[in-house]
Design a protein around this motif. Structure first.
Motif, PDB file in Angstrom:
ATOM      1  N   TYR A  29       0.714  -1.135  -0.120  1.00 54.10           N
ATOM      2  CA  TYR A  29      -0.016  -0.136   0.086  1.00 54.10           C
ATOM      3  C   TYR A  29       0.904   1.127  -0.114  1.00 54.10           C
ATOM      4  O   TYR A  29       1.856   1.290   0.889  1.00 54.10           O
ATOM      5  N   TYR A  30       0.653   2.007  -1.130  1.00 48.90           N
ATOM      6  CA  TYR A  30       1.293   3.385  -1.011  1.00 48.90           C
ATOM      7  C   TYR A  30       0.337   4.315  -1.386  1.00 48.90           C
ATOM      8  O   TYR A  30      -0.393   4.435  -2.609  1.00 48.90           O
ATOM      9  N   ALA A  31       0.157   5.435  -0.545  1.00 51.71           N
ATOM     10  CA  ALA A  31      -0.734   6.695  -0.927  1.00 51.71           C
ATOM     11  C   ALA A  31       0.443   7.928  -1.417  1.00 51.71           C
ATOM     12  O   ALA A  31       0.968   8.415  -0.705  1.00 51.71           O
ATOM     13  N   GLY A  54      14.928  12.633   1.979  1.00 48.13           N
ATOM     14  CA  GLY A  54      13.733  13.073   3.225  1.00 48.13           C
ATOM     15  C   GLY A  54      14.215  12.521   4.416  1.00 48.13           C
ATOM     16  O   GLY A  54      14.922  11.487   4.418  1.00 48.13           O
ATOM     17  N   PRO A  55      13.186  13.104   5.303  1.00 52.23           N
ATOM     18  CA  PRO A  55      13.416  12.745   6.775  1.00 52.23           C
ATOM     19  C   PRO A  55      13.266  11.062   7.122  1.00 52.23           C
ATOM     20  O   PRO A  55      12.556  10.386   6.093  1.00 52.23           O
ATOM     21  N   THR A  56      13.656  10.554   7.886  1.00 48.02           N
ATOM     22  CA  THR A  56      13.267   8.985   8.420  1.00 48.02           C
ATOM     23  C   THR A  56      11.945   8.956   8.574  1.00 48.02           C
ATOM     24  O   THR A  56      11.457   9.816   9.024  1.00 48.02           O
ATOM     25  N   GLY A  59       8.169   7.434   4.270  1.00 49.44           N
ATOM     26  CA  GLY A  59       7.481   6.836   3.366  1.00 49.44           C
ATOM     27  C   GLY A  59       8.458   6.318   2.253  1.00 49.44           C
ATOM     28  O   GLY A  59       8.146   5.744   0.979  1.00 49.44           O
ATOM     29  N   LYS A  60       9.806   6.693   2.207  1.00 44.47           N
ATOM     30  CA  LYS A  60      10.828   6.421   1.075  1.00 44.47           C
ATOM     31  C   LYS A  60      10.911   4.926   0.738  1.00 44.47           C
ATOM     32  O   LYS A  60      10.711   4.452  -0.407  1.00 44.47           O
ATOM     33  N   THR A  61      10.833   3.964   1.787  1.00 42.52           N
ATOM     34  CA  THR A  61      10.903   2.541   1.629  1.00 42.52           C
ATOM     35  C   THR A  61       9.708   1.963   1.020  1.00 42.52           C
ATOM     36  O   THR A  61       9.557   1.261   0.090  1.00 42.52           O
ATOM     37  N   ARG A  62       8.596   2.387   1.589  1.00 42.65           N
ATOM     38  CA  ARG A  62       7.225   2.038   1.148  1.00 42.65           C
ATOM     39  C   ARG A  62       7.031   2.382  -0.458  1.00 42.65           C
ATOM     40  O   ARG A  62       6.390   1.546  -1.177  1.00 42.65           O
ATOM     41  N   TYR A 187       7.113  14.390   4.617  1.00 42.22           N
ATOM     42  CA  TYR A 187       5.902  13.667   5.291  1.00 42.22           C
ATOM     43  C   TYR A 187       4.381  14.115   4.576  1.00 42.22           C
ATOM     44  O   TYR A 187       4.320  15.235   3.886  1.00 42.22           O
ATOM     45  N   PRO A 188       3.797  13.208   4.423  1.00 41.37           N
ATOM     46  CA  PRO A 188       2.462  13.343   3.837  1.00 41.37           C
ATOM     47  C   PRO A 188       1.563  14.434   4.240  1.00 41.37           C
ATOM     48  O   PRO A 188       1.631  14.500   5.541  1.00 41.37           O
ATOM     49  N   PRO A 189       0.854  15.130   3.536  1.00 44.26           N
ATOM     50  CA  PRO A 189      -0.072  16.477   4.159  1.00 44.26           C
ATOM     51  C   PRO A 189      -0.869  15.850   5.105  1.00 44.26           C
ATOM     52  O   PRO A 189      -1.150  14.602   4.978  1.00 44.26           O
ATOM     53  N   ALA A 195      -5.170   9.303   6.346  1.00 44.81           N
ATOM     54  CA  ALA A 195      -5.692   8.220   5.532  1.00 44.81           C
ATOM     55  C   ALA A 195      -4.718   7.046   5.824  1.00 44.81           C
ATOM     56  O   ALA A 195      -5.185   6.050   5.932  1.00 44.81           O
ATOM     57  N   ILE A 196      -3.371   7.424   5.756  1.00 48.22           N
ATOM     58  CA  ILE A 196      -2.371   6.347   5.878  1.00 48.22           C
ATOM     59  C   ILE A 196      -2.587   5.698   7.297  1.00 48.22           C
ATOM     60  O   ILE A 196      -2.419   4.345   7.520  1.00 48.22           O
ATOM     61  N   LEU A 197      -2.736   6.320   8.171  1.00 50.08           N
ATOM     62  CA  LEU A 197      -2.827   5.724   9.820  1.00 50.08           C
ATOM     63  C   LEU A 197      -4.199   4.957   9.717  1.00 50.08           C
ATOM     64  O   LEU A 197      -3.942   3.693  10.296  1.00 50.08           O
ATOM     65  N   LEU A 235       4.065   7.849  13.864  1.00 51.92           N
ATOM     66  CA  LEU A 235       2.523   8.378  14.281  1.00 51.92           C
ATOM     67  C   LEU A 235       1.600   6.759  13.861  1.00 51.92           C
ATOM     68  O   LEU A 235       0.782   6.269  14.533  1.00 51.92           O
ATOM     69  N   VAL A 236       2.132   5.785  13.125  1.00 48.41           N
ATOM     70  CA  VAL A 236       1.585   4.722  12.734  1.00 48.41           C
ATOM     71  C   VAL A 236       1.749   3.754  14.048  1.00 48.41           C
ATOM     72  O   VAL A 236       0.756   3.060  14.404  1.00 48.41           O
ATOM     73  N   ARG A 237       3.050   3.742  14.555  1.00 50.88           N
ATOM     74  CA  ARG A 237       3.088   2.904  15.673  1.00 50.88           C
ATOM     75  C   ARG A 237       1.904   3.200  16.644  1.00 50.88           C
ATOM     76  O   ARG A 237       1.515   2.525  17.485  1.00 50.88           O
TER      77      ARG A 237
HETATM   78  P1  ADP Z   1      11.356   5.852   5.021  1.00 51.22           P
HETATM   79  O1  ADP Z   1      11.863   4.674   4.331  1.00 51.22           O
HETATM   80  O2  ADP Z   1      11.313   7.051   4.657  1.00 51.22           O
HETATM   81  O3  ADP Z   1      12.264   5.697   6.577  1.00 51.22           O
HETATM   82  P2  ADP Z   1       9.143   3.911   5.328  1.00 51.22           P
HETATM   83  O4  ADP Z   1       8.747   3.938   3.929  1.00 51.22           O
HETATM   84  O5  ADP Z   1       9.534   2.701   6.144  1.00 51.22           O
HETATM   85  O6  ADP Z   1       9.939   5.432   5.679  1.00 51.22           O
HETATM   86  O7  ADP Z   1       7.712   4.584   6.068  1.00 51.22           O
HETATM   87  C1  ADP Z   1       7.449   4.331   7.304  1.00 51.22           C
HETATM   88  C2  ADP Z   1       5.943   4.078   7.677  1.00 51.22           C
HETATM   89  O8  ADP Z   1       5.150   4.918   7.277  1.00 51.22           O
HETATM   90  C3  ADP Z   1       5.410   2.845   6.541  1.00 51.22           C
HETATM   91  O9  ADP Z   1       5.976   1.594   7.060  1.00 51.22           O
HETATM   92  C4  ADP Z   1       4.136   2.985   6.247  1.00 51.22           C
HETATM   93  O10 ADP Z   1       3.416   2.483   7.376  1.00 51.22           O
HETATM   94  C5  ADP Z   1       3.896   4.513   6.573  1.00 51.22           C
HETATM   95  N1  ADP Z   1       3.833   5.613   5.191  1.00 51.22           N
HETATM   96  C6  ADP Z   1       4.695   6.631   5.075  1.00 51.22           C
HETATM   97  N2  ADP Z   1       4.369   7.325   3.996  1.00 51.22           N
HETATM   98  C7  ADP Z   1       3.567   6.515   3.444  1.00 51.22           C
HETATM   99  C8  ADP Z   1       2.884   6.531   2.178  1.00 51.22           C
HETATM  100  N3  ADP Z   1       2.891   7.507   1.347  1.00 51.22           N
HETATM  101  N4  ADP Z   1       1.696   5.521   1.782  1.00 51.22           N
HETATM  102  C9  ADP Z   1       1.652   4.568   2.655  1.00 51.22           C
HETATM  103  N5  ADP Z   1       2.092   4.313   3.798  1.00 51.22           N
HETATM  104  C10 ADP Z   1       3.128   5.139   4.298  1.00 51.22           C
END
Ligand code: ADP
Length: 278
Positions: A29-31, A54-56, A59-62, A187-189, A195-197, A235-237
């Protein structure tokens, strides 16, 4: 070097199925906040290495996971740290009962067989690691394996993606950064973050909104004693604790305030931010 997504360690390093265990079988899932999906696709079609800045926890990895699924490519992820060396990425000779055997590292596997190789927090790795990716990240798209006496020409489906947190203290060298095109990640707006949370934790909009408001408040403290505010990950946590039945303030204290800072005055500021949000 960390484990790789979907992987249980190193794959066999020969054969067309070498990357099977790094294929994503479900859509992550990616928004999207803007045009990042299209921009990522454009970089892939140009075979240009991509720098996600971008900051840790934003959403970069996602995004990379989602794009690997979208492009139908395996994803080999390496979380870089100060112990990551070029050898960890390229491969090494192993000794077994039959003698010595070369084992491709994750970068070599991806370049040889065609995958996205994602080097998370690349600036943390030892300098020789960055030098190793240079020939792969320009038009040569080659990977010299000196220890193996081999020159690997990157597969057409190979793409190099690295992430970098400019606020993390370590700088990426000009000679490295000029090889990449870049996507600024934020960070998402607020509406999107809510919606992500909701999606990630299964909470409702009324529960998500104050968490997002708290996130915004902590981000305003950056520069006044905080290096970084609460990430979307934090915030997700907190949202997951709330979904589990924990009281929101306790969830925020545990998931956000306590880990964010050790300073007593900052803990007070974060407690005030929690009070203002709930
Ligand atoms: P980064 O790689 O930037 O450190 P992650 O991609 O691991 O961060 O994002 C951390 C968590 O935040 C993800 O596991 C996901 O739950 C959520 N998240 C952040 N941005 C998004 C997004 N645009 N769409 C969906 N989930 C997101």
């Amino acid at each position: 070097m960390s484990a790789m997504i979907g992987g249980m360690g190193m794959a066999a390093d020969t054969g067309s199925h070498a990357l099977d265990e790094w294929r994503l079988d479900a859509q992550p899932y990616y928004a999207p906040a803007g045009g990042e999906i299209e921009q990522f696709e454009a970089a892939f079609h140009q075979r240009t290495p991509l720098l996600l800045k971008g900051p840790t926890g934003c959403g970069k990895t996602r995004l990379v996971e989602h794009m690997a699924w979208r492009l139908g490519l395996p994803l080999v992820t390496v979380a870089c740290n100060e112990d990551t060396t070029a050898g960890d990425l390229l491969g090494r000779w192993l000794l077994d009962a039959d003698g010595t055997r070369w084992q491709d590292g994750p970068l070599t596997l991806a370049a040889r067989h065609g995958a996205i190789c994602y080097l998370d927090e690349v600036v943390e790795a030892r300098p020789d690691t960055l030098v190793a990716i240079h020939p792969l990240s320009d038009t040569r798209r080659m990977l010299p394996l000196d220890r193996h006496g081999e020159l690997v020409h990157a597969h057409p489906d190979f793409m190099l993606v690295v992430s970098y947190n400019p606020g993390g203290g370590r700088l990426l060298k000009t000679s490295t950064r000029q090889r990449f095109c870049g996507l600024e990640c934020h960070y998402p707006p607020p509406e999107l973050e809510a919606a992500i949370l909701m999606h990630e934790a299964g909470i409702d909009a009324a529960q998500a909104r104050p968490l997002v408001a708290l996130g915004t408040r902590t981000r305003r403290l950056v520069g006044n004693g905080l290096d970084e505010g609460a990430s979307t990950r934090m915030l997700v946590r907190a949202a997951q604790f709330v979904a589990q039945g924990m009281a929101p303030r306790a969830a925020c204290q545990m998931a956000i305030a306590t880990p964010l800072s050790d300073a007593a005055d900052m803990q007070q500021a974060l407690a005030a931010a929690i009070d203002a949000s709930f």
